[in-house]
Design a protein around this motif. Sequence first.
Motif, PDB file in Angstrom:
ATOM      1  N   ILE A 184      -2.810   5.593 -12.337  1.00  0.00           N
ATOM      2  CA  ILE A 184      -3.824   4.658 -11.839  1.00  0.00           C
ATOM      3  C   ILE A 184      -4.547   5.358 -10.701  1.00  0.00           C
ATOM      4  N   ALA A 185      -5.867   5.357 -10.737  1.00  0.00           N
ATOM      5  CA  ALA A 185      -6.631   6.079  -9.712  1.00  0.00           C
ATOM      6  C   ALA A 185      -7.852   5.281  -9.288  1.00  0.00           C
ATOM      7  N   ALA A 186      -8.288   5.519  -8.058  1.00  0.00           N
ATOM      8  CA  ALA A 186      -9.488   4.894  -7.503  1.00  0.00           C
ATOM      9  C   ALA A 186     -10.251   5.930  -6.693  1.00  0.00           C
ATOM     10  N   PRO A 187     -11.574   5.792  -6.614  1.00  0.00           N
ATOM     11  CA  PRO A 187     -12.369   6.732  -5.816  1.00  0.00           C
ATOM     12  C   PRO A 187     -12.222   6.458  -4.328  1.00  0.00           C
ATOM     13  N   VAL A 188     -12.436   7.496  -3.544  1.00  0.00           N
ATOM     14  CA  VAL A 188     -12.487   7.373  -2.082  1.00  0.00           C
ATOM     15  C   VAL A 188     -13.846   7.889  -1.648  1.00  0.00           C
ATOM     16  N   PHE A 189     -14.600   7.041  -0.962  1.00  0.00           N
ATOM     17  CA  PHE A 189     -15.968   7.376  -0.593  1.00  0.00           C
ATOM     18  C   PHE A 189     -16.078   7.708   0.890  1.00  0.00           C
ATOM     19  N   GLY A 190     -17.096   8.518   1.199  1.00  0.00           N
ATOM     20  CA  GLY A 190     -17.448   8.821   2.574  1.00  0.00           C
ATOM     21  C   GLY A 190     -18.813   8.259   2.888  1.00  0.00           C
ATOM     22  N   PRO A 191     -19.454   8.730   3.953  1.00  0.00           N
ATOM     23  CA  PRO A 191     -20.786   8.239   4.325  1.00  0.00           C
ATOM     24  C   PRO A 191     -21.805   8.443   3.205  1.00  0.00           C
ATOM     25  N   MET A 192     -22.770   7.535   3.117  1.00  0.00           N
ATOM     26  CA  MET A 192     -23.869   7.611   2.159  1.00  0.00           C
ATOM     27  C   MET A 192     -23.373   7.624   0.714  1.00  0.00           C
ATOM     28  N   GLY A 193     -22.224   7.025   0.466  1.00  0.00           N
ATOM     29  CA  GLY A 193     -21.709   6.925  -0.888  1.00  0.00           C
ATOM     30  C   GLY A 193     -21.171   8.210  -1.465  1.00  0.00           C
ATOM     31  N   SER A 194     -20.968   9.224  -0.633  1.00  0.00           N
ATOM     32  CA  SER A 194     -20.443  10.500  -1.130  1.00  0.00           C
ATOM     33  C   SER A 194     -19.002  10.322  -1.602  1.00  0.00           C
ATOM     34  N   LEU A 195     -18.646  10.981  -2.695  1.00  0.00           N
ATOM     35  CA  LEU A 195     -17.296  10.897  -3.227  1.00  0.00           C
ATOM     36  C   LEU A 195     -16.425  11.936  -2.545  1.00  0.00           C
ATOM     37  N   ARG A 196     -15.414  11.484  -1.810  1.00  0.00           N
ATOM     38  CA  ARG A 196     -14.531  12.413  -1.110  1.00  0.00           C
ATOM     39  C   ARG A 196     -13.362  12.855  -1.983  1.00  0.00           C
ATOM     40  N   GLY A 197     -12.984  12.044  -2.970  1.00  0.00           N
ATOM     41  CA  GLY A 197     -11.875  12.413  -3.830  1.00  0.00           C
ATOM     42  C   GLY A 197     -11.364  11.215  -4.606  1.00  0.00           C
ATOM     43  N   ALA A 198     -10.231  11.422  -5.290  1.00  0.00           N
ATOM     44  CA  ALA A 198      -9.591  10.362  -6.068  1.00  0.00           C
ATOM     45  C   ALA A 198      -8.169  10.169  -5.568  1.00  0.00           C
ATOM     46  N   LEU A 199      -7.822   8.933  -5.294  1.00  0.00           N
ATOM     47  CA  LEU A 199      -6.478   8.571  -4.863  1.00  0.00           C
ATOM     48  C   LEU A 199      -5.740   8.047  -6.089  1.00  0.00           C
ATOM     49  N   ALA A 200      -4.556   8.581  -6.380  1.00  0.00           N
ATOM     50  CA  ALA A 200      -3.891   8.230  -7.637  1.00  0.00           C
ATOM     51  C   ALA A 200      -2.384   8.121  -7.478  1.00  0.00           C
ATOM     52  N   ILE A 201      -1.797   7.284  -8.326  1.00  0.00           N
ATOM     53  CA  ILE A 201      -0.354   7.286  -8.516  1.00  0.00           C
ATOM     54  C   ILE A 201      -0.092   7.653  -9.966  1.00  0.00           C
ATOM     55  N   SER A 202       1.043   8.297 -10.238  1.00  0.00           N
ATOM     56  CA  SER A 202       1.373   8.686 -11.603  1.00  0.00           C
ATOM     57  C   SER A 202       2.878   8.724 -11.770  1.00  0.00           C
ATOM     58  N   GLY A 203       3.313   8.526 -13.022  1.00  0.00           N
ATOM     59  CA  GLY A 203       4.739   8.520 -13.300  1.00  0.00           C
ATOM     60  C   GLY A 203       4.981   8.327 -14.776  1.00  0.00           C
ATOM     61  N   PRO A 204       6.234   8.169 -15.186  1.00  0.00           N
ATOM     62  CA  PRO A 204       6.555   7.963 -16.594  1.00  0.00           C
ATOM     63  C   PRO A 204       5.824   6.756 -17.171  1.00  0.00           C
ATOM     64  N   ALA A 205       5.295   6.913 -18.372  1.00  0.00           N
ATOM     65  CA  ALA A 205       4.495   5.858 -18.995  1.00  0.00           C
ATOM     66  C   ALA A 205       5.273   4.552 -19.123  1.00  0.00           C
ATOM     67  N   ALA A 206       6.586   4.655 -19.322  1.00  0.00           N
ATOM     68  CA  ALA A 206       7.400   3.447 -19.494  1.00  0.00           C
ATOM     69  C   ALA A 206       7.354   2.550 -18.268  1.00  0.00           C
ATOM     70  N   ARG A 207       7.078   3.132 -17.093  1.00  0.00           N
ATOM     71  CA  ARG A 207       7.027   2.324 -15.865  1.00  0.00           C
ATOM     72  C   ARG A 207       5.627   1.774 -15.602  1.00  0.00           C
ATOM     73  N   PHE A 208       4.654   2.146 -16.450  1.00  0.00           N
ATOM     74  CA  PHE A 208       3.295   1.612 -16.326  1.00  0.00           C
ATOM     75  C   PHE A 208       3.092   0.556 -17.407  1.00  0.00           C
ATOM     76  N   SER A 209       3.857  -0.510 -17.279  1.00  0.00           N
ATOM     77  CA  SER A 209       3.822  -1.590 -18.257  1.00  0.00           C
ATOM     78  C   SER A 209       2.732  -2.598 -17.906  1.00  0.00           C
ATOM     79  N   GLU A 210       2.405  -3.470 -18.840  1.00  0.00           N
ATOM     80  CA  GLU A 210       1.394  -4.508 -18.604  1.00  0.00           C
ATOM     81  C   GLU A 210       1.809  -5.427 -17.461  1.00  0.00           C
ATOM     82  N   GLU A 211       3.117  -5.581 -17.265  1.00  0.00           N
ATOM     83  CA  GLU A 211       3.597  -6.451 -16.189  1.00  0.00           C
ATOM     84  C   GLU A 211       3.450  -5.800 -14.821  1.00  0.00           C
ATOM     85  N   LEU A 212       3.597  -4.472 -14.751  1.00  0.00           N
ATOM     86  CA  LEU A 212       3.585  -3.783 -13.466  1.00  0.00           C
ATOM     87  C   LEU A 212       2.217  -3.236 -13.057  1.00  0.00           C
TER      88      LEU A 212
END
Length: 249
Positions: A184-212
């Motif tokens: 799961i990832a989201a953008p991180v912005f700086g001034p004037m809408g500049s993209l500073r990077g992507a913040l993300a979490i990652s792990g085994p697919a089994a732990r990325f269930s519809e409930e979690l």
Amino acid sequence: MAVDQEVEQKAGGVAAVERAFAILHAFRAGDTSLNLSELAQRTGMYKSTILRTVASLIREHCMVRLDDGTYQLGSMLLHWGGLYQAALRLDDHVPAFLRQLVQETGEGASFFTREGDLRVCLFRVDSPKSVRDHIRTGDLLPLNKGAAGRVLSCFDRALTPPERFPEQPLIVTVGEREPDIGAIAAPVFGPMGSLRGALAISGPAARFSEELIPSMSQSVLKAASDLTRRLGGDPSAFDTAIAVAPSLL
């Protein structure tokens, strides 16, 4: 009596600072200038109080009075902003947000930036769990696969026009970069809408269930919003997304 007077003066000084901040905070994105009535409406302060406070702000170049009688933010704010940006370093701020994400979600957290057709992991905090996604600082990964890669492609103005940005500042992938990995990832912005990077979490697919996924998505959005604000960007897009019911994410 002298002590009482000193306390009273300090209290008055704090109140004056708070009034000044209230007037500066009255300006919103898109405002070119505000008149006295607008300032009074937005701050809830008396016009006479505003005029006294504004006079001090003008003297310190924090506000400017235009010929038509309206008020505009002054050059000193730009000067302070420049000093802040010059002193701003990602490594002073990003790791703390990654540690927070690991604590909240139990998954590894990373911060990526784009490097040509690839993405590079600038910062990484591993999951405490023995079974986890093995990403290291400095790793180069595809830009067109995985949640963080898609964020860097979809929210970079050099690659995608703003009108074609995804509706929500969040991308979830399961089994895209690797069959058994979710992210799961989201953008991180700086001034004037500049993209500073992507913040993300990652792990085994089994732990990325519809409930979690909904609760983990909320954690990522909140961290990306707070980090965007810390880096001088506009977090309003995240505020809207966080307000959406988790089931709609």
